[in-house]
Every structure is written in structure tokens, then in C-alpha cells.
Write an enzyme that holds these catalytic residues in place. Sequence first.
Site, mmCIF file in Angstrom:
data_model
loop_
_atom_site.group_PDB
_atom_site.id
_atom_site.type_symbol
_atom_site.label_atom_id
_atom_site.label_comp_id
_atom_site.label_asym_id
_atom_site.label_seq_id
_atom_site.Cartn_x
_atom_site.Cartn_y
_atom_site.Cartn_z
ATOM 1 N N GLY A 1 0.771 -1.241 0.000
ATOM 2 C CA GLY A 1 0.000 0.000 0.000
ATOM 3 C C GLY A 1 0.802 1.290 0.000
ATOM 4 O O GLY A 1 0.342 2.317 -0.487
ATOM 5 N N ASP B 1 0.559 3.093 4.419
ATOM 6 C CA ASP B 1 -0.482 3.787 3.681
ATOM 7 C C ASP B 1 -1.543 4.388 4.595
ATOM 8 O O ASP B 1 -1.970 5.515 4.413
ATOM 9 C CB ASP B 1 -1.130 2.858 2.623
ATOM 10 C CG ASP B 1 -1.637 1.537 3.197
ATOM 11 O OD1 ASP B 1 -1.483 1.288 4.413
ATOM 12 O OD2 ASP B 1 -2.184 0.729 2.425
ATOM 13 N N ASP C 1 -5.319 2.469 10.670
ATOM 14 C CA ASP C 1 -6.723 2.100 10.820
ATOM 15 C C ASP C 1 -6.952 1.672 12.267
ATOM 16 O O ASP C 1 -7.078 2.512 13.143
ATOM 17 C CB ASP C 1 -7.015 1.009 9.788
ATOM 18 C CG ASP C 1 -8.486 0.664 9.661
ATOM 19 O OD1 ASP C 1 -9.314 1.574 9.702
ATOM 20 O OD2 ASP C 1 -8.807 -0.529 9.513
ATOM 21 N N THR C 2 -6.971 0.359 12.552
ATOM 22 C CA THR C 2 -7.097 -0.045 13.956
ATOM 23 C C THR C 2 -5.821 0.293 14.727
ATOM 24 O O THR C 2 -5.845 0.429 15.942
ATOM 25 C CB THR C 2 -7.321 -1.573 14.081
ATOM 26 O OG1 THR C 2 -6.154 -2.254 13.631
ATOM 27 C CG2 THR C 2 -8.532 -2.022 13.297
ATOM 28 N N THR D 1 -1.247 -2.886 12.986
ATOM 29 C CA THR D 1 -0.076 -3.087 12.144
ATOM 30 C C THR D 1 1.065 -2.183 12.611
ATOM 31 O O THR D 1 2.179 -2.645 12.859
ATOM 32 C CB THR D 1 -0.414 -2.766 10.670
ATOM 33 O OG1 THR D 1 -1.532 -3.555 10.285
ATOM 34 C CG2 THR D 1 0.756 -3.049 9.755
ATOM 35 N N LYS E 1 -7.344 7.122 10.009
ATOM 36 C CA LYS E 1 -8.772 7.028 10.357
ATOM 37 C C LYS E 1 -8.872 6.903 11.868
ATOM 38 O O LYS E 1 -9.010 5.799 12.401
ATOM 39 C CB LYS E 1 -9.369 5.741 9.738
ATOM 40 C CG LYS E 1 -9.727 5.830 8.279
ATOM 41 C CD LYS E 1 -10.674 4.688 7.890
ATOM 42 C CE LYS E 1 -9.990 3.673 7.031
ATOM 43 N NZ LYS E 1 -10.866 2.627 6.493
ATOM 44 N N ASP F 1 -5.692 -0.515 -1.751
ATOM 45 C CA ASP F 1 -6.437 -1.480 -2.565
ATOM 46 C C ASP F 1 -7.729 -1.954 -1.927
ATOM 47 O O ASP F 1 -7.946 -1.811 -0.728
ATOM 48 C CB ASP F 1 -5.573 -2.732 -2.770
ATOM 49 C CG ASP F 1 -5.502 -3.570 -1.496
ATOM 50 O OD1 ASP F 1 -5.064 -3.026 -0.460
ATOM 51 O OD2 ASP F 1 -5.904 -4.751 -1.527
ATOM 52 N N ARG G 1 -5.127 0.092 -6.867
ATOM 53 C CA ARG G 1 -3.929 0.762 -6.326
ATOM 54 C C ARG G 1 -3.382 1.834 -7.254
ATOM 55 O O ARG G 1 -2.757 2.791 -6.823
ATOM 56 C CB ARG G 1 -2.808 -0.252 -6.091
ATOM 57 C CG ARG G 1 -3.091 -1.268 -5.009
ATOM 58 C CD ARG G 1 -1.799 -1.977 -4.655
ATOM 59 N NE ARG G 1 -2.002 -3.235 -3.955
ATOM 60 C CZ ARG G 1 -2.167 -3.353 -2.633
ATOM 61 N NH1 ARG G 1 -2.161 -2.271 -1.872
ATOM 62 N NH2 ARG G 1 -2.335 -4.530 -2.085
#
Length: 174
Positions: free
Chosen positions: A41, A98, A101-102, A105, A129, A157, A163
Amino acid sequence: MLNLSKAPLIDAQKIAKRIGELGKQIGGEYDFDIIVGVMTGSFIFVADLCRAMPKKKAQIKFIKASSYGDSTESSQKVKVSGLDSIQVEGARILLVDDILDTGRTMKALVQELSARGAKEIRTCVFLDKPERREVPITANYVGFEIPNEFVVGYGLDFADEYRTFPDVWTLVEE
Ligand code: IMP
Ligand code: MG
């Protein structure tokens, strides 16, 4: 059915402008040794970001991170590969992904780099986010904060597609 939003959420011109600012800021205040990009990403973001901070002799390396574990999201673990070919010990690292989010990672990657003896780690994400966060982590550098929507393009993606789109689009259920 999933469709692209009528107009891009963030268009290419806006992206280029923001990355110019971000590159200037990072380049001016962080003397890193290695850019570590998270595949796949971040590939376009890394490419644009490094051209926005010229004359850095830093190395560029890419790693892979994938989530696994049983189906419940809370027990997801992150598998990291590609770190063995990077001289992490004693290095100042700019970790680039990229999207935050949660946060799982990024958290796992920072822990792993730190366990391998990185001297300093700063994180940079193209998108953030914040509403989706499940583990407490913020990035040092953020391109754009976005609402809780699924986005594609500019490296991001859906099922490995989209992408190559130069703008960021929202995928909407219709
Ligand atoms: P996290 O561990 O939940 O923060 O997940 C981060 C990873 O999930 C990113 O590196 C992306 O690969 C993927 N991801 C999260 N949100 C999106 C999205 O809106 N579009 C595309 N990929 C996403
Ligand atoms: Mg990813």
C-alpha cells in the site's frame, strides 16, 4: 454492490501539495538513516515522499505486514516479513505505511523495530482514520485524516485492485 464514490475524496493535486509540505517538514527535522515502507500500500506514497525530501542519502527498504489469527478482530496478530535484510540496530528509522486504521499493524511494527534495537523510530502514514483505532497509537506524521470510510487509490487497494488510481476514492455500497 460496491462502487466508487462520484468524486474523489482526495484528488491528485491535493495529494501532491500535502506531500510537498510533509516532505519538507520531515526532511527538515528528522535525520533518518532508513525509510522502511510497508508493502504494498505505501509504494506510491514512499516514492512521492522521498522526492519531496531531496538530498537524503537514506536507504529505502520495504517490509510486508499481514494480519492473521482467528476470526475475532481482537485476537488478530500481525506477521512481519522482510526485516532480516535491514540493519535495524542503531538506525534512525522512518516507518511509512499507507493508512493507520485499527493501529495494530503500526503498533506491531514499532515494537518489532524497537526490539531489534532501532535508535529512533518515527512513523508516517498517508491516511489516518482515528475513529477506527483499537490500540492507542498516533503517527508522528500524517498526510490526511479521513472519516471512517473504506478508501482505495494512490496505493490503497480493495482485493488488490485500484492501487494505480492517482486519486483517493471511497468505496460505497449501492
Ligand atoms: P490496521 O492494522 O488496522 O491499522 O490496518 C492497516 C492496514 O489495513 C493498512 O496498511 C491497509 O492495508 C489496510 N486498510 C485499512 N483501512 C483501509 C482502507 O480504507 N482501504 C484500504 N486498505 C485499508
Ligand atoms: Mg497495508
